[in-house]
Each structure stands twice: as C-alpha cells, then as structure tokens.
Design an enzyme around this catalytic site. Structure first.
Site, PDB file in Angstrom:
ATOM      1  N   TYR A 137       0.867  -1.186   0.000  1.00 16.03           N
ATOM      2  CA  TYR A 137       0.000   0.000   0.000  1.00 16.03           C
ATOM      3  C   TYR A 137       0.896   1.226   0.000  1.00 16.03           C
ATOM      4  O   TYR A 137       1.862   1.308   0.776  1.00 16.03           O
ATOM      5  CB  TYR A 137      -0.893   0.034   1.236  1.00 16.03           C
ATOM      6  CG  TYR A 137      -1.546   1.388   1.468  1.00 16.03           C
ATOM      7  CD1 TYR A 137      -2.758   1.702   0.876  1.00 16.03           C
ATOM      8  CD2 TYR A 137      -0.922   2.364   2.240  1.00 16.03           C
ATOM      9  CE1 TYR A 137      -3.337   2.948   1.053  1.00 16.03           C
ATOM     10  CE2 TYR A 137      -1.499   3.614   2.427  1.00 16.03           C
ATOM     11  CZ  TYR A 137      -2.708   3.903   1.835  1.00 16.03           C
ATOM     12  OH  TYR A 137      -3.270   5.136   2.007  1.00 16.03           O
ATOM     13  N   GLU A 175      -3.919   7.287  -3.600  1.00 13.68           N
ATOM     14  CA  GLU A 175      -3.567   5.983  -3.041  1.00 13.68           C
ATOM     15  C   GLU A 175      -3.428   4.931  -4.142  1.00 13.68           C
ATOM     16  O   GLU A 175      -4.082   5.025  -5.178  1.00 13.68           O
ATOM     17  CB  GLU A 175      -4.642   5.497  -2.063  1.00 13.68           C
ATOM     18  CG  GLU A 175      -4.833   6.358  -0.839  1.00 13.68           C
ATOM     19  CD  GLU A 175      -5.926   5.818   0.069  1.00 13.68           C
ATOM     20  OE1 GLU A 175      -5.819   5.991   1.281  1.00 13.68           O
ATOM     21  OE2 GLU A 175      -6.883   5.212  -0.458  1.00 13.68           O
TER      22      GLU A 175
END
Length: 380
Positions: A101, A189
C-alpha cells in the site's frame, strides 16, 4: 471530486506510474472484445465509488471468454452498496508475489501532508491502521519543500519493503506525492501496488480525490466530473441543497451545521460504529428539509439506524421538534430507528414536544450516538 479507478489510472500512467493494460466497457460484448485484445487472464472490475468491491462481488477474474462473459453479466447492472454498476474496467491480471500500500493524504492533526507505505496491501488500510498501526510507515512532508528523495526511501525502508524493489517503490511514492500536490488532491492511493515475480511494481488500483474548490485550476480533471457521475443520493442532495457525502458504514447522520456533523461522525467512530454519510441540512430544521433529509438517509440501503444532531440557535428547539414530528408523521412506517439529540435555545421544550413513539430522544450527543450505534448493531 472522486475519480473512478479507470480515470485515476489514466492520470497515474501519464505521470509514469506503471499500470496494467486496461480498457473501459459498458456491455457484455465490449467486455469480451476488450478481454480478447488484452489477453487472458483478465480482471473485470466494477467502476463505482465504493470500497470493498472485491468482497461484494464487484471484481471477478476471467481465464477465458466464457468466464469473461459470465463476469460481465454478473457485474454490469448489479447493485453494489447502493450504486448501480453501469461500466467496468477490463484489466490484465497481474501475477504477483506481494501486495503493498502506498498513499498520500493530509494529516490534519500534524498540519502537514503525510506519505504512507505498508507491506499489508490489498486489504482495507483502515483495518490495518486500527489493528496494527505499526504496519504503516509514515513520513510527514513539509509542503514548502515537497518530498525529498531520502524521505521516500525512509518510508519504504521503515515499512520493510524488500530491497529488490525498494528503489522502484520509492519512485512510485515520490510520483504519487507530486501528483497529490499538483492536482490539489485530498487523497492519492494505490492499494494494492503489486510486486510481480520479476520484481516489477504495478499499480493494480488507483484512488485520486480532488478538492472541488480547486477544479478551476485543473480543466483536464474537471472534464472528468460528468463521467465520475454521482449516485442517485448525491444527485438528490444537490437538488435539495444539502452538503452530503456518502460513506461505507451503516449509521446515518443528519445535522444542521458542518461542525455538528463532523463531531457526530467522530463520535460514531469512537463508539465503534461506522458512519454511512455526512449530511448537513444547513441552518434551521423546517419540516420540509427534515423530510427531505430523512428520505435521503432512509433511501440508503446500507443505513440501519439514524442519529439526528440538532442545535437550536436562531431556530428555536421547539420549532425544530415540531418540524421533526411533522416530517416523521409523513411516513406510513419509520423504516429505521431514529435517535434525536436536541440542544440549544428551547431545547428542553423541544424534547418534550418530540414524539417518542417515533424517535428515541437523548439529552446528550454522546448518549445519542451510543444508542444509535447499538440500534445499528441490533439491525445487522
């Protein structure tokens, strides 16, 4: 403005972030055609503004034409957490060995942007933050200077990213920060950033949310706004003149002031609930506005209970109570439990007026939120 995954990936790819080959499709035949052109296996991914698409059946893998057709038939037209899926992204499947991530957002507590990296990608990052916060490496950035290369390397190192791909992941993180800054984004993101068997990094997902007030500076992004269509509730909120944001939880929230609503959101989270929305109906709480607000929240199938947080200022509490009674009286049946917290001018008189056969009345906001969270849990 929330960009769809396919839109965000176009922006990321233009900036140099590796993404899988992909194409947008709106019909079953288009899905099959695009899959054949990209080459199997492919992922068929619903393009709606919700999290947890995979768990909800909105992302399916296809190994051949038959499976691609079945996936398209299953996903196109499905109701995904209140959104109707009208388009899908057909994307080359990535053979990966690890999922990371990476993200950039604003840390309002620190008053600075923060870059984040975790080796626990591919899952809800909020769950990771709650259950294992040490699994997320954070690096705060001075916006006057931007992200220094050493900061990107430090975040990657602190997260424990394998050294074979550390340089490439740091490069992606730096690019992501530059995009976040250049586009006036609130969030940028990639989850997951996949690591292939050949140690390549590929953005298998993309999130880019842009500040609406900055769109006049970004004509190219503003053009995407119509394509990133609102759901029916967001469109209805615009029609009613409400400030509304749809979230993923099951506790509906209504208030007459942005600060009140934000505080309520925080308390719902604090007491273990999950907010379903931000809904500010503005000053006062006349019956028509209350009715419209309740109609919106009741229409959200994710909502299991509603908390109404009203402060009587210029509009007195007894007038607010009459408006709530009148609004609820227009429903043949109250479909979901409603809890009301009323404070401010003539609040005591207002609480006495409220019809406790239709609502649960609480004197404190904390009590109202706790009761609503309990109701929402009971309804599940």
């Amino acid at each position: 403005m929330r960009l769809h995954e396919y839109q965000a990936k176009d922006v990321f790819a233009d900036a140099g972030i590796p993404t899988p080959p992909s194409a947008l499709a709106t019909t079953v035949e288009e899905v099959v055609e695009q899959a054949e052109e990209i080459g199997y296996p492919v992922a068929v991914k619903a393009q709606v503004h919700v999290g947890g698409r995979g768990k909800a059946g909105g992302i399916l893998l296809a190994e051949d034409e038959t499976e691609a057709r079945e996936a398209a038939e299953d996903i196109l037209g499905m109701d995904l957490k209140g959104y109707t899926v009208e388009k899908v992204l057909v994307e080359g499947a990535v053979d990966f060995k690890n999922e990371l991530y990476v993200g950039v957002t604003m840390d309002r507590g620190a008053g600075q942007p923060v870059a984040m990296v975790s080796t626990q990608g591919g899952v809800d990052i909020e769950e990771v933050a709650a259950e294992d916060p040490e699994a997320i490496a954070r690096e705060h950035i001075d916006p006057a200077f931007g992200m220094h290369p050493y900061q990107a390397r430090k975040a990657v190192y602190d997260a424990g990213v394998p050294k074979e791909v550390a340089r490439d992941v740091a490069s992606v993180l730096t690019t992501l920060y530059d995009l976040w800054e250049d586009t006036d984004a609130s969030d940028a993101e990639i989850n997951p950033l996949m690591i292939t068997e050949d140690d390549e990094v590929i953005a298998a997902d993309a999130v880019l949310n842009v500040d609406d007030d900055a769109l006049f500076r970004h004509a190219d992004l503003a053009e995407m706004e119509d394509e990133a269509a609102e759901d029916d509730l967001e469109a209805k909120a615009n029609e009613y003149g409400f400030d509304y944001v749809r979230l993923d939880g099951n506790v509906g929230i209504i208030g007459n002031g942005a600060g009140l609503v934000m505080t309520t959101l925080d308390l719902v989270d604090y007491y273990g609930g999950e907010p379903a929305n931000f809904l500010d109906i503005g000053g006062g709480a006349k019956a028509e506005r209350v009715t419209n607000a309740l109609d919106m929240v009741f229409s959200d199938e994710n909502v299991d209970a509603v908390v109404f947080n009203i402060f009587g200022g210029i509009t007195r509490g007894d007038e607010v109570a009459k408006g709530i009674n009148e609004a609820l009286g227009q429903f043949d049946q109250i479909p979901k439990p409603v809890v009301v917290r009323l404070a401010g001018t003539n609040a005591e008189e207002g609480r006495e007026i409220l019809n406790d056969e239709l609502v649960t009345v609480e004197e404190t906001l904390e009590g109202a939120v706790q009761r609503t969270v309990e109701y929402a849990e009971d309804e599940q």
